[in-house]
Design an enzyme around this catalytic site. Structure first.
Site, PDB file in Angstrom:
ATOM      1  N   ASN A 114      81.395  36.998-106.710  1.00  0.00           N
ATOM      2  CA  ASN A 114      82.244  36.783-105.547  1.00  0.00           C
ATOM      3  C   ASN A 114      83.719  37.065-105.789  1.00  0.00           C
ATOM      4  O   ASN A 114      84.361  37.743-105.000  1.00  0.00           O
ATOM      5  CB  ASN A 114      82.081  35.330-105.102  1.00  0.00           C
ATOM      6  CG  ASN A 114      81.207  35.258-103.867  1.00  0.00           C
ATOM      7  OD1 ASN A 114      81.324  36.120-102.999  1.00  0.00           O
ATOM      8  ND2 ASN A 114      80.345  34.275-103.794  1.00  0.00           N
ATOM      9  N   ILE A 143      73.825  35.673-112.076  1.00  0.00           N
ATOM     10  CA  ILE A 143      72.547  34.980-112.257  1.00  0.00           C
ATOM     11  C   ILE A 143      72.328  33.979-111.120  1.00  0.00           C
ATOM     12  O   ILE A 143      71.218  33.525-110.916  1.00  0.00           O
ATOM     13  CB  ILE A 143      72.452  34.236-113.619  1.00  0.00           C
ATOM     14  CG1 ILE A 143      73.500  33.121-113.736  1.00  0.00           C
ATOM     15  CG2 ILE A 143      72.569  35.211-114.775  1.00  0.00           C
ATOM     16  CD1 ILE A 143      73.194  32.129-114.844  1.00  0.00           C
ATOM     17  N   ASP A 144      73.387  33.641-110.392  1.00  0.00           N
ATOM     18  CA  ASP A 144      73.267  32.617-109.351  1.00  0.00           C
ATOM     19  C   ASP A 144      72.592  33.133-108.086  1.00  0.00           C
ATOM     20  O   ASP A 144      72.145  32.336-107.263  1.00  0.00           O
ATOM     21  CB  ASP A 144      74.652  32.059-108.996  1.00  0.00           C
ATOM     22  CG  ASP A 144      75.252  31.266-110.138  1.00  0.00           C
ATOM     23  OD1 ASP A 144      74.476  30.746-110.961  1.00  0.00           O
ATOM     24  OD2 ASP A 144      76.479  31.169-110.218  1.00  0.00           O
ATOM     25  N   MET A 188      71.196  26.243-114.392  1.00  0.00           N
ATOM     26  CA  MET A 188      72.477  26.648-113.799  1.00  0.00           C
ATOM     27  C   MET A 188      72.366  26.943-112.299  1.00  0.00           C
ATOM     28  O   MET A 188      71.282  27.207-111.786  1.00  0.00           O
ATOM     29  CB  MET A 188      73.036  27.865-114.530  1.00  0.00           C
ATOM     30  CG  MET A 188      73.694  27.539-115.851  1.00  0.00           C
ATOM     31  SD  MET A 188      74.342  29.063-116.632  1.00  0.00           S
ATOM     32  CE  MET A 188      75.358  28.370-117.950  1.00  0.00           C
ATOM     33  N   GLY A 189      73.520  26.962-111.644  1.00  0.00           N
ATOM     34  CA  GLY A 189      73.592  27.230-110.206  1.00  0.00           C
ATOM     35  C   GLY A 189      74.212  26.025-109.538  1.00  0.00           C
ATOM     36  O   GLY A 189      73.507  25.153-109.050  1.00  0.00           O
ATOM     37  N   ARG A 190      75.546  25.985-109.529  1.00  0.00           N
ATOM     38  CA  ARG A 190      76.254  24.784-109.058  1.00  0.00           C
ATOM     39  C   ARG A 190      76.032  24.558-107.555  1.00  0.00           C
ATOM     40  O   ARG A 190      75.803  23.433-107.128  1.00  0.00           O
ATOM     41  CB  ARG A 190      77.757  24.973-109.337  1.00  0.00           C
ATOM     42  CG  ARG A 190      78.558  23.701-109.210  1.00  0.00           C
ATOM     43  CD  ARG A 190      78.832  23.072-110.557  1.00  0.00           C
ATOM     44  NE  ARG A 190      79.462  21.784-110.447  1.00  0.00           N
ATOM     45  CZ  ARG A 190      79.115  20.737-111.186  1.00  0.00           C
ATOM     46  NH1 ARG A 190      78.153  20.834-112.077  1.00  0.00           N
ATOM     47  NH2 ARG A 190      79.733  19.595-111.074  1.00  0.00           N
ATOM     48  N   GLU A 245      72.059  21.930-111.948  1.00  0.00           N
ATOM     49  CA  GLU A 245      73.252  21.239-112.444  1.00  0.00           C
ATOM     50  C   GLU A 245      74.106  20.694-111.294  1.00  0.00           C
ATOM     51  O   GLU A 245      74.870  19.761-111.481  1.00  0.00           O
ATOM     52  CB  GLU A 245      74.105  22.209-113.268  1.00  0.00           C
ATOM     53  CG  GLU A 245      74.553  23.437-112.465  1.00  0.00           C
ATOM     54  CD  GLU A 245      75.529  24.356-113.203  1.00  0.00           C
ATOM     55  OE1 GLU A 245      76.212  23.895-114.125  1.00  0.00           O
ATOM     56  OE2 GLU A 245      75.591  25.544-112.852  1.00  0.00           O
ATOM     57  N   LEU A 298      72.024  30.264-122.567  1.00  0.00           N
ATOM     58  CA  LEU A 298      70.929  31.161-122.937  1.00  0.00           C
ATOM     59  C   LEU A 298      70.262  31.763-121.704  1.00  0.00           C
ATOM     60  O   LEU A 298      69.740  32.870-121.753  1.00  0.00           O
ATOM     61  CB  LEU A 298      69.917  30.439-123.825  1.00  0.00           C
ATOM     62  CG  LEU A 298      70.442  30.254-125.256  1.00  0.00           C
ATOM     63  CD1 LEU A 298      69.698  29.154-125.974  1.00  0.00           C
ATOM     64  CD2 LEU A 298      70.352  31.553-126.039  1.00  0.00           C
ATOM     65  N   GLN A 299      70.280  31.048-120.584  1.00  0.00           N
ATOM     66  CA  GLN A 299      69.659  31.600-119.374  1.00  0.00           C
ATOM     67  C   GLN A 299      70.398  32.820-118.848  1.00  0.00           C
ATOM     68  O   GLN A 299      69.855  33.573-118.066  1.00  0.00           O
ATOM     69  CB  GLN A 299      69.511  30.527-118.294  1.00  0.00           C
ATOM     70  CG  GLN A 299      70.789  29.908-117.796  1.00  0.00           C
ATOM     71  CD  GLN A 299      70.588  28.527-117.171  1.00  0.00           C
ATOM     72  OE1 GLN A 299      69.968  28.388-116.128  1.00  0.00           O
ATOM     73  NE2 GLN A 299      71.128  27.515-117.811  1.00  0.00           N
TER      74      GLN A 299
END
Lengths: 411, 411
Positions: A114, A143-144, A188-190, A245, A298-299
């Site tokens: 973004n 990755i999100d 992950m992925g806030r 997360e 690591l992801q």
């Protein structure tokens, strides 16, 4: 014939596919006869400091392009620099466009999420005001999977494959004792739960983990969470939970502790993650064995288990970005349009970057079960094609062989 | 001709190689014409509850043996049950030997770490007192590599390969920004630093991480630790640190917080690891970007990046265990003797299990640099052969395909 010269940069957080997009851009530029293919080192910030390199001479063989395509993180390095607005600081724009002019730049490619698309949008808008002929093209990666204007983002499929495979391996690891146990895997992925949802791809005829999935799109309710686990314990003794997360309560307060009230043994404030907080809640409530596992970086960097669909697509999008620029388009972000799900087929599209930058694509409510603790078959079907296929990683001396990034370590 | 029947069990924590040893035992038993190859489900504890299965009928093809060999965790499940001493509870021994007698058991194989070898030693000792003809054979496994009587333990090489590969990928991930940063990777091994030492195998001509390595064999000194990092910052901006979960001060106090004084936002005591404690110390002292990554259980269950040397050796040791029993040996643990380092060759040995059980093999002081923050070339050379080679994992639907373990989930 006009000479063609371009700048390419990478920005934001790493993925295992972003170098494949870079390799795609370089390859297509070479095929199109570009004179100079300049790589900004550390993104637009590096360019402002005249830190760039000639990628055309470095990547002069298919072997080198392949090594780039199969190396994680970011060959050109990154920055977290946000371009000022023109009204705040016109000098920065004058400086950048002077550099473009001096090097006879015709095309500008920026690979990122973004914030990077915000950079593309600002440069393109400024370029328009001065009638610059330069094409500004954004190439998505994250990755999100939270960008608009694309079915999914390059880099997501590989991270999803890592998450699903790790969830499977952790489920096997958690199967060995005959006792009540809860295993929490923090992903992950806030703000967007796509990657956490991908944990569901671990389910096979031999594995039903994860048993519960909590995305940030659903308001987290501690009591309901404990109730969900109690229900699962009626069926089985080892419960596997996938959690984003970024889960939070109805007031938007994240579950992880922030940097606030907690202190370590030395009296310093300490921050711990969502998984650890849930681990504690479960220990207190159930008194059984509980552990939390944070997949952490690591992801986004485990190249050795990348998705072939993802790497191939990322490379292809890089190539298409060059074609799009040469077709005289500017101010656009490349994207993927899924044309069929089974068999999976997709084509490359582009959209106006102004419509995309600074927006977030979240998991739609209808793809989450009404109980808010799992995903629907539709979301599973959407995710499934993106993790298919493996890439051939070269191992040397027992570990993966990745491209040299010495240029990032120079002072 | 006498019939041959055996029991096989697995115990302790999982590794990705323990099923390869099980596959080796089954294969050799089949070749030797055993009538029944019984698998204890959940180890000796499962046997006490009559929970066992016939492995000879389940693994009736090379394809099934291969699937077992290439699946992580423990097909037979585990237990953490410590056999009582005979003087404390002779009944348990009478019960076990009655079961052996009823099933005409001739051989007993137990795959595990220190505690499992204690079980083998106790059963063998009791067997001797009653003139039992049963052969009791221990087969080592542990990612910690801390067993005596063997050059190294099955399972260690694969965990070491995961640690080295992950360290490399994290180093790439940490290279992208141009700023002072510290990355701390916490690795398993509470009392022995072998696995943390294996992080050094990540070093290549393109990567010098980890920059500092802290093993539990060296007393941890916070001031020296900070000084080490300060020195490294003179050379480079991104510092990578490998640290064992078990580092401790001169009084033996572990660095991680235990379950003592820390409380989460809900007022519950919280435990966090060594990496998190060091992260906090570094943040306080250097004020730069610091992150800690706990490799957690993935280092012992990531079958998809197992070491071929390790898997092949584990299988071979399983086969040799059967040969050793048939040669009328008992009360022994199998082991590996390294016969050459370059090229790496090894042979299978066995030692009296009483001399091995309950002892720990730690990293020798002479294999740690005198500064206590790195390993020597000798240790590197010892570790290097153990992570070589990759195995062909079958992927199905985008994730690794592992053997069905439904029998572990039955109530």
């Amino acid at each position: 014939m006009n000479t063609k010269n371009c700048f390419i940069g990478q920005s934001g957080g790493p993925t295992v596919a972003i170098n494949a997009s870079l390799a795609g851009v370089i390859t297509q530029c070479q095929e199109e006869g570009f004179t100079h293919i300049y790589g900004m080192v550390n993104g637009i910030q590096g360019l402002l400091e005249d830190h760039f390199m000639d990628l055309g001479t470095t990547f002069n063989s298919e072997e080198k392009i392949d090594a780039l395509k199969h190396s994680p993180a970011m060959y050109l390095g990154s920055c977290r620099y946000k371009l000022p607005t023109v009204s705040d600081d016109k000098n920065t724009y004058d400086l950048l466009f002077k550099k473009f002019n001096d090097l006879e730049i015709t095309d500008f490619f920026y690979i990122g999420g973004n914030d990077s698309m915000d950079t593309v949008a600002k440069l393109a808008a400024y370029g328009e005001t001065i009638n610059s002929p330069i094409h500004f093209i954004g190439i998505p990666k994250t990755i999100d999977n939270d960008l608009m204007g694309t079915d999914h983002t390059p880099g997501f499929g590989s991270a999803a494959k890592y998450v699903a495979s790790s969830m499977l391996e952790i489920a096997y690891d958690s199967s060995i004792y005959k006792l009540d146990a809860i295993t929490i895997v923090e992903i992950m992925g806030r703000n967007a739960g796509w990657l956490t949802a991908a944990s569901a791809l671990a389910r096979t005829e031999c594995n039903d983990a994860p048993d519960l999935i909590y995305l940030p799109e659903v308001v987290f309710d501690k009591e309901r969470f404990l109730k969900d686990i109690e229900e699962k314990f009626k069926e089985k003794s080892s419960i596997m939970i996938a959690v984003s997360e970024g889960i939070h309560d109805e007031n938007g307060n994240f579950l992880d502790s922030g940097d606030s009230q907690q202190y370590d043994a030395f009296g310093h404030p300490i921050h711990f993650g969502t998984g650890k907080v849930l681990e504690n809640i479960c220990k207190e409530h159930f008194g059984c064995k509980v552990r939390s596992i944070e997949l952490n970086v690591l992801q986004r960097c485990a190249m050795h288990i990348a998705s072939k669909v993802d790497i191939d697509e990322s490379f292809f999008i890089g190539k298409k970005a060059v074609e799009t620029a040469l077709a005289d388009h500017t101010n656009v972000m490349m994207g993927v349009k899924r044309t069929s799900n089974d068999p999976y087929t997709a084509e490359c599209i582009y959209s106006n970057v102004q419509d995309i930058a600074n927006l977030e694509q979240k998991v739609p409510a209808e793809w989450i079960t009404k109980e808010g603790n799992d995903i629907t078959q539709e979301l599973y079907d959407y995710l499934y094609p993106l993790i298919q296929g493996e890439i051939a990683i070269t191992y040397k001396n027992g570990i993966p062989s990745y491209i040299d990034i010495a240029h990032l370590k120079e002072n």
